[in-house]
Design a protein around this motif. Structure first.
Motif, PDB file in Angstrom:
ATOM      1  N   VAL A  66      14.857  65.957  36.794  1.00  0.00           N
ATOM      2  CA  VAL A  66      15.075  65.832  35.484  1.00  0.00           C
ATOM      3  C   VAL A  66      16.526  66.697  35.206  1.00  0.00           C
ATOM      4  O   VAL A  66      17.200  66.471  34.368  1.00  0.00           O
ATOM      5  CB  VAL A  66      14.111  65.985  34.549  1.00  0.00           C
ATOM      6  CG1 VAL A  66      12.938  64.906  34.399  1.00  0.00           C
ATOM      7  CG2 VAL A  66      13.325  67.510  34.657  1.00  0.00           C
ATOM      8  N   ASP A  67      16.460  67.852  35.873  1.00  0.00           N
ATOM      9  CA  ASP A  67      17.797  68.584  35.696  1.00  0.00           C
ATOM     10  C   ASP A  67      19.091  67.785  35.887  1.00  0.00           C
ATOM     11  O   ASP A  67      20.081  68.022  35.261  1.00  0.00           O
ATOM     12  CB  ASP A  67      17.659  69.966  36.331  1.00  0.00           C
ATOM     13  CG  ASP A  67      16.562  70.929  35.958  1.00  0.00           C
ATOM     14  OD1 ASP A  67      16.253  70.999  34.639  1.00  0.00           O
ATOM     15  OD2 ASP A  67      16.280  71.638  36.722  1.00  0.00           O
ATOM     16  N   GLN A  68      19.122  67.179  37.169  1.00  0.00           N
ATOM     17  CA  GLN A  68      20.200  66.445  37.342  1.00  0.00           C
ATOM     18  C   GLN A  68      20.208  65.018  36.452  1.00  0.00           C
ATOM     19  O   GLN A  68      21.577  64.787  36.207  1.00  0.00           O
ATOM     20  CB  GLN A  68      20.048  65.885  39.018  1.00  0.00           C
ATOM     21  CG  GLN A  68      20.237  67.024  39.798  1.00  0.00           C
ATOM     22  CD  GLN A  68      20.321  66.548  41.214  1.00  0.00           C
ATOM     23  OE1 GLN A  68      20.308  65.253  41.505  1.00  0.00           O
ATOM     24  NE2 GLN A  68      20.123  67.278  42.224  1.00  0.00           N
ATOM     25  N   TRP A  69      19.350  64.548  35.994  1.00  0.00           N
ATOM     26  CA  TRP A  69      19.295  63.461  34.883  1.00  0.00           C
ATOM     27  C   TRP A  69      20.285  64.096  33.788  1.00  0.00           C
ATOM     28  O   TRP A  69      21.254  63.661  33.124  1.00  0.00           O
ATOM     29  CB  TRP A  69      18.101  62.981  34.452  1.00  0.00           C
ATOM     30  CG  TRP A  69      17.531  62.112  35.392  1.00  0.00           C
ATOM     31  CD1 TRP A  69      16.791  62.173  36.314  1.00  0.00           C
ATOM     32  CD2 TRP A  69      17.757  60.662  35.342  1.00  0.00           C
ATOM     33  NE1 TRP A  69      16.109  61.056  37.029  1.00  0.00           N
ATOM     34  CE2 TRP A  69      16.884  60.057  36.428  1.00  0.00           C
ATOM     35  CE3 TRP A  69      18.391  59.854  34.636  1.00  0.00           C
ATOM     36  CZ2 TRP A  69      16.997  58.645  36.786  1.00  0.00           C
ATOM     37  CZ3 TRP A  69      18.397  58.293  34.718  1.00  0.00           C
ATOM     38  CH2 TRP A  69      17.549  57.801  35.799  1.00  0.00           C
ATOM     39  N   ALA A  70      19.860  65.165  33.312  1.00  0.00           N
ATOM     40  CA  ALA A  70      20.556  65.872  32.011  1.00  0.00           C
ATOM     41  C   ALA A  70      21.849  66.320  32.304  1.00  0.00           C
ATOM     42  O   ALA A  70      22.911  65.766  31.626  1.00  0.00           O
ATOM     43  CB  ALA A  70      19.923  67.159  31.714  1.00  0.00           C
ATOM     44  N   THR A  71      22.161  66.903  33.520  1.00  0.00           N
ATOM     45  CA  THR A  71      23.602  67.208  33.965  1.00  0.00           C
ATOM     46  C   THR A  71      24.570  66.042  33.869  1.00  0.00           C
ATOM     47  O   THR A  71      25.663  65.815  33.377  1.00  0.00           O
ATOM     48  CB  THR A  71      23.489  68.093  35.154  1.00  0.00           C
ATOM     49  OG1 THR A  71      22.805  69.235  34.958  1.00  0.00           O
ATOM     50  CG2 THR A  71      24.873  68.601  35.437  1.00  0.00           C
TER      51      THR A  71
END
Length: 161
Positions: free
Chosen positions: A74-79
């Motif tokens: 999810v961190d990479q989805w957001a970024t």
């Protein structure tokens, strides 16, 4: 690259043959609901946070485009989507999808992605599936084909200006 485009076109064409015929229905599947949120979040600065993606995705959720994993977690989805949002482009996933159905924990879909950037419109067809785990999206796998109005007709859902 040509092979990949041919594969994407074949997948998009085949998808229309294997998906059950259905009238337009409300978007009730988890993937459609996520993209309804995603479209609104795109217009809302600060909405693409790991916490907001975690409402729809498992912590380790992946995005695979044309056979390559481009997002993991999810961190990479957001970024990833914060960067697209900040680029000044306008992107929308058309919901309800052209075709969507669920089977054995997978959501199969065929949809239009429309965009604007620097005064130019773009449109792509996408086909693939989402894997569900515990009611959330664990993976989205898509192949896409960008439509070129000089070479082929645009889908009626594409933006033209």
């Amino acid at each position: 690259m040509r092979k990949l485009t041919v594969l994407a076109c074949a997948a998009v064409a085949a998808f229309g043959l294997i998906a059950p015929a259905q009238a337009e229905k409300p978007a009730t599947d988890a993937l459609s609901k996520m993209f309804i949120w995603w479209n609104q979040a795109f217009k809302t600065p600060g909405a693409y946070t790991p916490e907001n993606f975690a409402r729809h995705f498992t912590p380790d959720a992946t995005l695979v485009l044309e056979g390559r994993t481009v997002i993991n977690g999810v961190d990479q989805w957001a970024t990833h989507f914060q960067k697209i949002q900040a680029s000044g482009s306008d992107v929308e996933i058309v919901v309800p999808f052209k075709e969507v159905f669920e089977k054995d924990g997978l959501i199969y879909n065929y949809h239009v992605i429309r965009s604007r950037r620097d005064g130019q419109v773009g449109c792509a067809l996408a086909a693939g599936h989402a894997v569900l785990r515990g009611g959330k999206i664990a993976s989205i796998v898509l192949v896409r084909h960008t439509l070129d109005p000089a070479k082929e007709p645009l889908d009626p859902q594409c933006w033209t200006k």
